[in-house]
Design a protein around this motif. Structure first.
Motif, PDB file in Angstrom:
ATOM      1  N   ASP A  74       0.862  -1.246   0.151  1.00  0.00           N
ATOM      2  CA  ASP A  74      -0.178  -0.066  -0.431  1.00  0.00           C
ATOM      3  C   ASP A  74       1.069   0.902  -0.068  1.00  0.00           C
ATOM      4  OD1 ASP A  74      -2.350  -1.573   0.004  1.00  0.00           O
ATOM      5  OD2 ASP A  74      -2.711  -1.676   1.670  1.00  0.00           O
ATOM      6  N   ARG A  81       1.659  -1.289  -7.332  1.00  0.00           N
ATOM      7  CA  ARG A  81       0.599  -1.711  -6.318  1.00  0.00           C
ATOM      8  C   ARG A  81      -0.221  -2.711  -7.557  1.00  0.00           C
ATOM      9  NH1 ARG A  81       0.352   3.677  -3.985  1.00  0.00           N
ATOM     10  NH2 ARG A  81      -1.497   3.921  -5.487  1.00  0.00           N
ATOM     11  N   THR A  82      -0.366  -1.946  -8.323  1.00  0.00           N
ATOM     12  CA  THR A  82      -1.396  -2.279  -9.483  1.00  0.00           C
ATOM     13  C   THR A  82      -0.682  -3.559 -10.560  1.00  0.00           C
ATOM     14  OG1 THR A  82      -2.055  -0.159 -10.302  1.00  0.00           O
ATOM     15  CG2 THR A  82      -2.565  -1.832 -12.024  1.00  0.00           C
ATOM     16  N   ARG A  85      -1.394  -6.595  -7.726  1.00  0.00           N
ATOM     17  CA  ARG A  85      -2.500  -7.001  -7.858  1.00  0.00           C
ATOM     18  C   ARG A  85      -3.112  -7.424  -8.878  1.00  0.00           C
ATOM     19  NH1 ARG A  85      -3.429  -1.779  -4.848  1.00  0.00           N
ATOM     20  NH2 ARG A  85      -3.250  -2.248  -2.469  1.00  0.00           N
ATOM     21  N   VAL A  86      -2.359  -7.168 -10.187  1.00  0.00           N
ATOM     22  CA  VAL A  86      -3.076  -8.075 -10.966  1.00  0.00           C
ATOM     23  C   VAL A  86      -2.202  -9.100 -11.101  1.00  0.00           C
ATOM     24  CG1 VAL A  86      -2.353  -8.294 -13.538  1.00  0.00           C
ATOM     25  CG2 VAL A  86      -2.967  -5.974 -12.816  1.00  0.00           C
ATOM     26  N   ALA A  89      -4.063 -11.652  -8.793  1.00  0.00           N
ATOM     27  CA  ALA A  89      -5.931 -11.960  -9.078  1.00  0.00           C
ATOM     28  C   ALA A  89      -4.801 -13.403 -10.125  1.00  0.00           C
ATOM     29  CB  ALA A  89      -6.057 -10.625 -10.426  1.00  0.00           C
ATOM     30  N   ALA A  97     -10.665 -10.325 -12.620  1.00  0.00           N
ATOM     31  CA  ALA A  97     -10.445  -9.585 -11.408  1.00  0.00           C
ATOM     32  C   ALA A  97      -8.528  -8.290 -12.143  1.00  0.00           C
ATOM     33  CB  ALA A  97      -9.776  -9.963 -10.965  1.00  0.00           C
ATOM     34  N   ALA A  98      -7.917  -9.637 -12.592  1.00  0.00           N
ATOM     35  CA  ALA A  98      -7.060  -8.941 -12.959  1.00  0.00           C
ATOM     36  C   ALA A  98      -7.201  -8.512 -14.112  1.00  0.00           C
ATOM     37  CB  ALA A  98      -5.504 -10.260 -13.643  1.00  0.00           C
ATOM     38  N   HIS A 101      -8.005  -4.735 -12.999  1.00  0.00           N
ATOM     39  CA  HIS A 101      -6.860  -3.863 -12.567  1.00  0.00           C
ATOM     40  C   HIS A 101      -6.736  -2.659 -13.301  1.00  0.00           C
ATOM     41  CE1 HIS A 101      -7.571  -4.616  -7.898  1.00  0.00           C
ATOM     42  NE2 HIS A 101      -7.461  -5.575  -8.645  1.00  0.00           N
ATOM     43  N   ILE A 102      -6.044  -3.579 -14.448  1.00  0.00           N
ATOM     44  CA  ILE A 102      -5.843  -3.307 -15.587  1.00  0.00           C
ATOM     45  C   ILE A 102      -6.558  -2.341 -16.248  1.00  0.00           C
ATOM     46  CG2 ILE A 102      -4.872  -3.605 -17.891  1.00  0.00           C
ATOM     47  CD1 ILE A 102      -3.952  -5.778 -16.780  1.00  0.00           C
ATOM     48  N   ILE A 104      -8.827   0.066 -14.637  1.00  0.00           N
ATOM     49  CA  ILE A 104      -8.972   0.694 -14.436  1.00  0.00           C
ATOM     50  C   ILE A 104      -7.801   1.505 -14.395  1.00  0.00           C
ATOM     51  CG2 ILE A 104      -9.206   1.501 -12.057  1.00  0.00           C
ATOM     52  CD1 ILE A 104     -11.153  -1.010 -11.093  1.00  0.00           C
ATOM     53  N   ALA A 105      -6.595   0.883 -14.566  1.00  0.00           N
ATOM     54  CA  ALA A 105      -5.076   1.514 -14.499  1.00  0.00           C
ATOM     55  C   ALA A 105      -5.274   2.685 -16.174  1.00  0.00           C
ATOM     56  CB  ALA A 105      -4.072   0.662 -15.102  1.00  0.00           C
TER      57      ALA A 105
END
Length: 148
Positions: A74, A81-82, A85-86, A89, A97-98, A101-102, A104-105
């Motif tokens: 964090d 962080r992304t 998380r990817v 996932a 979910a992976a 995350h991409i 959103i980025a």
């Protein structure tokens, strides 16, 4: 092989080869960036799984700041962080979910942050494939061709 998948593999292979040759931030066609990242993280996940079950030591994810100090996820830069998380996932079998995350980025990150995310995926692919190779574990053929 489907033409779209082939195009993504070719772009990922070219980026890995360029990085192996010393290019710090290899160019990936903008229209292929999302799919290249998804492919790289998917392959990283497969290698992490191989290393975890077929290796002699567990796989540990660490995040470092610019000074080389380990930091909690964090507190890492947003693209790192992304990336974590990817990868997590994907490791846990949640490709949706992976992808989220991409997505959103891509929708909210600055271009240089997306470049950092791509470089992180490429670096992990290189490092994980080297470790799998050292341990005699399988690596996707296209990665082997691009790197070795």
């Amino acid at each position: 092989m489907e033409p779209e998948y082939s195009r993504v593999v070719e772009a990922a292979s070219a980026a890995l080869s360029a990085m192996r040759a010393g290019v710090e931030e290899p160019a990936v066609p903008a229209d292929a960036a999302r799919d290249v990242m998804l492919l790289l993280f998917h392959e990283c996940s497969a290698m992490v799984s191989s290393l975890g079950s077929g290796g002699t030591a567990p796989v540990k994810m660490q995040v470092f700041d610019n000074a080389g100090n380990e930091v909690p996820i964090d507190e890492a830069d947003p693209p790192v962080r992304t990336a974590v998380r990817v990868l997590l996932a994907e490791v846990h079998g949640d490709s949706e979910a992976a992808r989220a995350h991409i997505e959103i980025a891509l929708a909210s990150a600055a271009p240089e942050e997306m470049d950092t995310l791509m470089v992180q995926a490429l670096r992990w692919t290189m490092r994980l494939s080297a470790e799998c190779r050292n341990r005699g574990l399988s690596i996707a053929e296209w990665i082997t061709t691009a790197l070795y």
